[in-house]
Design a protein around this motif. Sequence first.
Motif, PDB file in Angstrom:
ATOM      1  N   CYS B 179       0.729  -1.220  -0.160  1.00 16.60           N
ATOM      2  CA  CYS B 179      -0.082  -0.045   0.123  1.00 16.60           C
ATOM      3  C   CYS B 179       0.922   1.123   0.041  1.00 16.60           C
ATOM      4  O   CYS B 179       1.909   1.367   0.852  1.00 16.60           O
ATOM      5  CB  CYS B 179      -0.828   0.036   1.122  1.00 16.60           C
ATOM      6  N   GLU B 180       0.582   2.224  -0.731  1.00 21.57           N
ATOM      7  CA  GLU B 180       1.278   3.647  -1.182  1.00 21.57           C
ATOM      8  C   GLU B 180       0.540   4.690  -0.544  1.00 21.57           C
ATOM      9  O   GLU B 180       1.258   5.831  -0.424  1.00 21.57           O
ATOM     10  CB  GLU B 180       1.696   3.583  -2.460  1.00 21.57           C
ATOM     11  N   TYR B 181      -0.532   4.337   0.246  1.00 18.59           N
ATOM     12  CA  TYR B 181      -1.222   5.764   0.706  1.00 18.59           C
ATOM     13  C   TYR B 181      -2.538   4.997   1.358  1.00 18.59           C
ATOM     14  O   TYR B 181      -2.729   4.123   1.204  1.00 18.59           O
ATOM     15  CB  TYR B 181      -1.700   6.773  -0.248  1.00 18.59           C
ATOM     16  N   PHE B 182      -2.733   5.841   2.142  1.00 21.05           N
ATOM     17  CA  PHE B 182      -4.193   5.421   3.112  1.00 21.05           C
ATOM     18  C   PHE B 182      -5.300   6.268   3.063  1.00 21.05           C
ATOM     19  O   PHE B 182      -5.161   7.717   3.060  1.00 21.05           O
ATOM     20  CB  PHE B 182      -3.611   5.180   4.659  1.00 21.05           C
ATOM     21  N   ILE B 183      -6.458   5.896   2.968  1.00 22.79           N
ATOM     22  CA  ILE B 183      -7.693   6.752   3.205  1.00 22.79           C
ATOM     23  C   ILE B 183      -8.267   6.279   4.336  1.00 22.79           C
ATOM     24  O   ILE B 183      -8.739   4.924   4.509  1.00 22.79           O
ATOM     25  CB  ILE B 183      -8.557   6.526   1.854  1.00 22.79           C
ATOM     26  N   THR B 184      -8.813   7.166   5.102  1.00 23.68           N
ATOM     27  CA  THR B 184      -9.364   6.990   6.576  1.00 23.68           C
ATOM     28  C   THR B 184     -10.983   6.640   6.373  1.00 23.68           C
ATOM     29  O   THR B 184     -11.535   7.222   5.348  1.00 23.68           O
ATOM     30  CB  THR B 184      -9.466   7.843   7.475  1.00 23.68           C
ATOM     31  N   GLN B 185     -11.650   6.121   7.113  1.00 25.01           N
ATOM     32  CA  GLN B 185     -12.991   6.162   7.166  1.00 25.01           C
ATOM     33  C   GLN B 185     -13.344   7.746   7.586  1.00 25.01           C
ATOM     34  O   GLN B 185     -12.279   8.619   7.988  1.00 25.01           O
ATOM     35  CB  GLN B 185     -13.346   5.474   8.581  1.00 25.01           C
ATOM     36  N   CYS B 186     -14.547   8.079   7.353  1.00 25.06           N
ATOM     37  CA  CYS B 186     -14.942   9.388   7.788  1.00 25.06           C
ATOM     38  C   CYS B 186     -14.537  10.111   9.164  1.00 25.06           C
ATOM     39  O   CYS B 186     -14.785   9.096   9.996  1.00 25.06           O
ATOM     40  CB  CYS B 186     -16.452   9.565   7.512  1.00 25.06           C
ATOM     41  N   VAL B 187     -14.053  11.154   9.166  1.00 26.27           N
ATOM     42  CA  VAL B 187     -13.454  11.500  10.605  1.00 26.27           C
ATOM     43  C   VAL B 187     -14.312  12.583  11.398  1.00 26.27           C
ATOM     44  O   VAL B 187     -14.471  13.720  10.625  1.00 26.27           O
ATOM     45  CB  VAL B 187     -11.977  11.772  10.398  1.00 26.27           C
ATOM     46  N   TYR B 188     -14.773  12.337  12.326  1.00 28.44           N
ATOM     47  CA  TYR B 188     -15.092  13.346  13.359  1.00 28.44           C
ATOM     48  C   TYR B 188     -14.519  13.342  14.616  1.00 28.44           C
ATOM     49  O   TYR B 188     -14.553  14.503  15.165  1.00 28.44           O
ATOM     50  CB  TYR B 188     -16.773  13.254  13.465  1.00 28.44           C
ATOM     51  N   ASP B 189     -13.612  12.453  14.599  1.00 21.40           N
ATOM     52  CA  ASP B 189     -12.937  12.214  16.074  1.00 21.40           C
ATOM     53  C   ASP B 189     -11.564  12.608  16.041  1.00 21.40           C
ATOM     54  O   ASP B 189     -10.613  11.965  15.592  1.00 21.40           O
ATOM     55  CB  ASP B 189     -13.160  10.793  16.564  1.00 21.40           C
ATOM     56  N   VAL B 190     -11.363  13.854  15.985  1.00 18.36           N
ATOM     57  CA  VAL B 190      -9.983  14.533  15.810  1.00 18.36           C
ATOM     58  C   VAL B 190      -8.920  13.951  16.708  1.00 18.36           C
ATOM     59  O   VAL B 190      -7.816  13.682  16.503  1.00 18.36           O
ATOM     60  CB  VAL B 190     -10.090  16.035  16.084  1.00 18.36           C
ATOM     61  N   GLU B 191      -9.474  13.656  17.999  1.00 18.69           N
ATOM     62  CA  GLU B 191      -8.540  13.365  19.072  1.00 18.69           C
ATOM     63  C   GLU B 191      -7.693  11.946  18.527  1.00 18.69           C
ATOM     64  O   GLU B 191      -6.710  11.716  18.818  1.00 18.69           O
ATOM     65  CB  GLU B 191      -9.364  13.318  20.485  1.00 18.69           C
ATOM     66  N   ALA B 192      -8.794  10.827  18.256  1.00 22.62           N
ATOM     67  CA  ALA B 192      -8.286   9.703  17.750  1.00 22.62           C
ATOM     68  C   ALA B 192      -7.424   9.862  16.603  1.00 22.62           C
ATOM     69  O   ALA B 192      -6.297   9.153  16.684  1.00 22.62           O
ATOM     70  CB  ALA B 192      -9.506   8.663  17.517  1.00 22.62           C
ATOM     71  N   ALA B 193      -7.636  10.591  15.842  1.00 23.15           N
ATOM     72  CA  ALA B 193      -6.559  10.967  14.558  1.00 23.15           C
ATOM     73  C   ALA B 193      -5.403  11.451  14.717  1.00 23.15           C
ATOM     74  O   ALA B 193      -4.509  11.055  14.413  1.00 23.15           O
ATOM     75  CB  ALA B 193      -7.556  11.919  13.562  1.00 23.15           C
ATOM     76  N   LYS B 194      -5.300  12.380  15.912  1.00 25.06           N
ATOM     77  CA  LYS B 194      -4.055  13.145  16.378  1.00 25.06           C
ATOM     78  C   LYS B 194      -3.329  11.810  17.081  1.00 25.06           C
ATOM     79  O   LYS B 194      -2.041  11.636  16.748  1.00 25.06           O
ATOM     80  CB  LYS B 194      -4.243  14.152  17.012  1.00 25.06           C
ATOM     81  N   ILE B 195      -3.987  11.159  17.918  1.00 23.14           N
ATOM     82  CA  ILE B 195      -3.319  10.207  18.727  1.00 23.14           C
ATOM     83  C   ILE B 195      -2.715   9.019  17.794  1.00 23.14           C
ATOM     84  O   ILE B 195      -1.415   8.513  17.883  1.00 23.14           O
ATOM     85  CB  ILE B 195      -4.275   9.385  19.570  1.00 23.14           C
ATOM     86  N   PHE B 196      -3.477   8.797  16.612  1.00 22.02           N
ATOM     87  CA  PHE B 196      -3.201   7.751  15.815  1.00 22.02           C
ATOM     88  C   PHE B 196      -1.577   8.249  14.985  1.00 22.02           C
ATOM     89  O   PHE B 196      -0.712   7.502  14.702  1.00 22.02           O
ATOM     90  CB  PHE B 196      -4.174   7.331  14.910  1.00 22.02           C
ATOM     91  N   LEU B 197      -2.105   9.486  14.451  1.00 23.45           N
ATOM     92  CA  LEU B 197      -0.856  10.217  13.780  1.00 23.45           C
ATOM     93  C   LEU B 197       0.520  10.162  14.472  1.00 23.45           C
ATOM     94  O   LEU B 197       1.277  10.022  13.953  1.00 23.45           O
ATOM     95  CB  LEU B 197      -1.268  11.635  13.293  1.00 23.45           C
ATOM     96  N   THR B 198       0.313  10.391  15.902  1.00 23.96           N
ATOM     97  CA  THR B 198       1.692  10.653  16.598  1.00 23.96           C
ATOM     98  C   THR B 198       2.249   9.079  16.747  1.00 23.96           C
ATOM     99  O   THR B 198       3.442   9.276  16.659  1.00 23.96           O
ATOM    100  CB  THR B 198       1.104  11.036  18.019  1.00 23.96           C
ATOM    101  N   ASP B 199       1.546   8.103  16.958  1.00 24.36           N
ATOM    102  CA  ASP B 199       2.017   6.859  16.894  1.00 24.36           C
ATOM    103  C   ASP B 199       2.660   6.336  15.519  1.00 24.36           C
ATOM    104  O   ASP B 199       3.594   5.669  15.559  1.00 24.36           O
ATOM    105  CB  ASP B 199       1.083   5.724  17.442  1.00 24.36           C
TER     106      ASP B 199
END
Lengths: 309, 309
Positions: B179-199
Amino acid sequence: MLTDKIRNKENGIILYGITPPKINHTEEEIKQIAQKHINRISNLDIDGLVLYDIQDESDRTDEKRPFPFIKTLDPCEYSHNYLQELKTPRIVYRAVGNYTTETFTKWLEFTKEGGQQVHSVFVGAASHEQKNPLTLKEAYKLKREVNNNLCLGGIAIPERHTKKHDEHLRVFSKKDASCEYFITQCVYDVEAAKIFLTDYAKYAKENNYEMVPIIFTLTPCGSNKTLDFMKWLGINIPNYLEEDLKQSGDILHESVKLSKDIFEELYTFGLKRGIPIGCNVESVAIRKDEIEASVELLEEVKAIIKKYS
Amino acid sequence: MLTDKIRNKENGIILYGITPPKINHTEEEIKQIAQKHINRISNLDIDGLVLYDIQDESDRTDEKRPFPFIKTLDPCEYSHNYLQELKTPRIVYRAVGNYTTETFTKWLEFTKEGGQQVHSVFVGAASHEQKNPLTLKEAYKLKREVNNNLCLGGIAIPERHTKKHDEHLRVFSKKDASCEYFITQCVYDVEAAKIFLTDYAKYAKENNYEMVPIIFTLTPCGSNKTLDFMKWLGINIPNYLEEDLKQSGDILHESVKLSKDIFEELYTFGLKRGIPIGCNVESVAIRKDEIEASVELLEEVKAIIKKYS
């Protein structure tokens, strides 16, 4: 007056929290520390002084305590015997597990003398120093029987809400048991705080309850070791904030900046939803720069409250 | 070109996502819908068009589906047979559970003809229409064998990270599988997204991996019923955002405003940490005002990317 502000459910109550000196000090040293406390706190324009009742807490986790535990003076005795000069109303924490019915009743009798100067927060802790330790429920009952006029607060832990989704119910149950305000554990997890506040306001609305003040505790963090200690205490620090703190090169001032932003977000969140929000700036460290940072944070918080008033 | 932007791991890739028409339309109606799609999308300055492969998903939960499930045309066939006029590169979703080795191999052969115009995202779904459904792992293997040059993306679900704390590992494992890129499910939970991106960023740094683009999906929400449907699909909407949406009086425009703020927060978060962030504006509704809202959101997103470039 603090009591009036609490009972009027006002926005923007400001507290400053300290720990009493450790018991391994000499009488002379304690007097010196007390004088410093008096000098510092009498210059702060605050609604109340919080005095913590420090416990070991080692039995709540298997992980090693990052700092050794040293007992501190009883906050009530420290306040009464050493800080009399200070006119700021007190909020004295009581770890009820350290008492029996007799000793707790005696203390409650004593609080009557302090009148509106003395407020308290009961903490239901896991300390087992006494053979028949008092439960939180029993302590609330004794308070209502012995000194029902004592302006009592409870502990709220928004992080717990993320897992159990019932912190708002705990809060209303403590309110029924006579708590008139809530002080949180130190908050770095804004998201958990906002989710808790939303359920708190929703439940109040649905059940026609009045909302009492929620006072968020902010704590400047002076070092990586203190950060580890906060995590050990169960404070949730989102991974990206932990990275920001560690990589800032100046963790103390980065934590002051973060805490200020956190308070502004929560205060405006409360204003929008009609939830009375206050602030407790905790100064539990003894290094000079950490004490100065706590005073700086307090001034920032006051500026935020003024900005939106 | 989309492929180059992906392979150069660029910031600010912009996609627009639609579902093919439902199969209960007549040939004439499908042609009319296709013409509208062509007109709308050729006017958008985007990097790629996402075509979803809609599945029932009713077996993932016991709760009642808020909207009835109606099959849609195969996105690849719809793209090939009806949207040929449109020159925008495609990202075609493939629910691999609907294929056998033979049918999937045949499709992969077919993708070779499309060259750099065809991209795909494989979805490992719970559909059991086939007797021997393909697993995601098998699909990745076939892709490498039959058309390794196909520019493939994966699904990332930040919400899952909040519970299992391993979404960054799943992402890197899919990256290893090509896989060369990722598409997320629709995001309304910014906090979860930021925690994921950090890891995600931390793991990349610790293991000397390059970070590929994470493309966040935004979806305007047109009604309370659509909101319930999103929740049914497993999208986490923090309680305070849900309240803001429901109490706004104009849920559609409030959701556009929220989505815009969410993207700005995530885009600047990525910029600060060197994570390539993109955006996929999803337009899965058919009401005129909802389609207009998706175009409005797309323009807002483009303005944000421009502002920080």
